[in-house]
Design a protein around this motif. Structure first.
Motif, mmCIF file in Angstrom:
data_model
loop_
_atom_site.group_PDB
_atom_site.id
_atom_site.type_symbol
_atom_site.label_atom_id
_atom_site.label_comp_id
_atom_site.label_asym_id
_atom_site.label_seq_id
_atom_site.Cartn_x
_atom_site.Cartn_y
_atom_site.Cartn_z
ATOM 1 N N ILE A 270 12.188 13.513 4.600
ATOM 2 C CA ILE A 270 13.569 13.590 4.848
ATOM 3 C C ILE A 270 14.424 12.371 3.986
ATOM 4 N N TYR A 271 13.651 11.203 3.801
ATOM 5 C CA TYR A 271 14.215 10.261 2.924
ATOM 6 C C TYR A 271 14.161 10.657 1.420
ATOM 7 N N LYS A 272 13.160 11.205 1.157
ATOM 8 C CA LYS A 272 12.968 11.464 -0.362
ATOM 9 C C LYS A 272 14.261 12.589 -0.640
ATOM 10 N N GLU A 273 14.526 13.480 0.396
ATOM 11 C CA GLU A 273 15.539 14.378 0.038
ATOM 12 C C GLU A 273 16.856 13.709 -0.206
ATOM 13 N N SER B 112 8.586 1.729 1.545
ATOM 14 C CA SER B 112 7.656 2.233 2.244
ATOM 15 C C SER B 112 6.186 1.531 1.683
ATOM 16 N N LEU B 113 5.677 0.863 2.740
ATOM 17 C CA LEU B 113 4.303 0.226 2.432
ATOM 18 C C LEU B 113 3.189 1.273 2.826
ATOM 19 N N MET B 114 2.288 1.437 1.528
ATOM 20 C CA MET B 114 1.411 2.732 1.892
ATOM 21 C C MET B 114 -0.002 1.578 1.873
ATOM 22 N N ILE B 115 -0.841 2.093 2.947
ATOM 23 C CA ILE B 115 -2.166 1.813 2.898
ATOM 24 C C ILE B 115 -2.986 2.812 3.611
ATOM 25 N N PRO B 116 -4.545 2.983 3.102
ATOM 26 C CA PRO B 116 -5.107 3.981 3.743
ATOM 27 C C PRO B 116 -5.420 3.635 5.295
ATOM 28 N N ASP B 117 -6.042 4.679 5.997
ATOM 29 C CA ASP B 117 -6.193 4.672 7.411
ATOM 30 C C ASP B 117 -7.303 3.485 7.675
ATOM 31 N N GLU B 118 -8.235 3.575 6.831
ATOM 32 C CA GLU B 118 -9.499 2.539 7.178
ATOM 33 C C GLU B 118 -8.961 1.047 7.089
ATOM 34 N N GLN C 276 5.798 -9.404 -4.199
ATOM 35 C CA GLN C 276 6.143 -9.489 -5.396
ATOM 36 C C GLN C 276 6.865 -8.124 -5.674
ATOM 37 N N ARG C 277 6.006 -7.180 -5.195
ATOM 38 C CA ARG C 277 6.299 -5.799 -5.499
ATOM 39 C C ARG C 277 7.541 -5.421 -4.643
ATOM 40 N N VAL C 278 7.565 -5.766 -3.677
ATOM 41 C CA VAL C 278 8.730 -5.687 -2.622
ATOM 42 C C VAL C 278 10.120 -6.202 -3.051
ATOM 43 N N GLU D 76 8.225 3.969 -2.722
ATOM 44 C CA GLU D 76 7.010 3.590 -2.172
ATOM 45 C C GLU D 76 6.426 2.425 -2.856
ATOM 46 N N ILE D 77 5.888 1.645 -2.294
ATOM 47 C CA ILE D 77 5.135 0.430 -2.735
ATOM 48 C C ILE D 77 3.594 0.548 -2.065
ATOM 49 N N ASN D 78 2.649 0.187 -3.285
ATOM 50 C CA ASN D 78 1.293 0.039 -2.795
ATOM 51 C C ASN D 78 1.238 -1.362 -1.995
#
Ligand code: ADP
Length: 191
Positions: free
Chosen positions: A160-163, A113-119, A181-183, A169-171
């Motif tokens: 669901i996938y956490k369960e 999961s690649l997470m970035i803020p809405d902005e 590199q994180r991936v 999750e990756i920044n």
């Protein structure tokens, strides 16, 4: 067979990072967005129906994307695994994917999961519009609708996938190389 899911909001970099991942880990990439765009480019009936929905920032029907996924599974019996990019996007799609995999005696190996803020989503999509020329990237209302829809319909999949114990999750902020590199570090752990 391994089944990885590239997860994240629109513009998070799923497609960008999927390309080197499939090379390195010898996976078959299935991007529902790309498959739909090639149907549109080819002017097929399916493409015509999908185009209007995509340009509004709405989802195309489950039966359409699930048909594309099933076809790609069937057409690639000898690969090491698949990297799903842009699917599943709704709880129903996640349930249907589980069923498809169960019938093959398989399950989801890992969700990246690649997470970035809405902005940041808005800024990246606007930048991409200038480069790739996607109609769904060019319009503010379409972008806002995609972000709203992500939070309402896609984000619930995280629980669901956490369960299931397969969620990672990756920044997604930083340079492409940093995120890559994180991936790779994560894939080396879970692959
Ligand atoms: P992004 O990740 O930037 O939203 P995609 O290329 O993954 O871009 O998807 C583009 C569009 O294609 C989506 O906004 C949606 O309309 C449609 N689409 C892609 N995947 C799905 C899906 N699994 N279910 C329904 N619609 C989809």
């Amino acid at each position: 067979m391994k089944y990885f899911i590239m997860f994240g909001p629109p513009g998070a970099g799923k497609g960008t990072h999927a390309a080197p991942m499939v090379k390195k880990y010898k996976l078959k990439h299935i991007s529902t967005g790309e498959l739909l765009r090639s149907e549109i480019a080819a002017g097929t009936e399916l493409g015509k129906q999908a185009q209007a929905l995509i340009e509004k920032g709405d989802f195309v029907p489950d039966v359409v994307v699930e048909g594309m996924i099933a076809n790609t599974f069937a057409a690639n019996p000898h690969v090491k695994g698949f990297l799903l990019d842009g699917f599943p996007r709704t709880i129903q799609q996640a349930i249907d994917l589980d069923e498809m995999l169960e019938s093959r005696d398989e399950k989801v190996t890992g969700v990246i999961s690649l997470m970035i803020p809405d902005e940041e989503i808005k800024a990246r999509i606007k930048g991409r519009a200038l480069v790739e020329g996607r109609a769904d990237d060019a319009n503010d209302e379409t972008i806002a609708n995609r972000i709203r829809t992500y939070h309402a319909k896609t984000e619930p999949l995280i629980e669901i996938y956490k369960e299931k114990g397969v969620y990672h999750e990756i920044n997604g902020l930083g340079t492409i190389e940093e995120v890559q590199q994180r991936v790779f570090d994560l894939m080396d752990e879970i692959c």
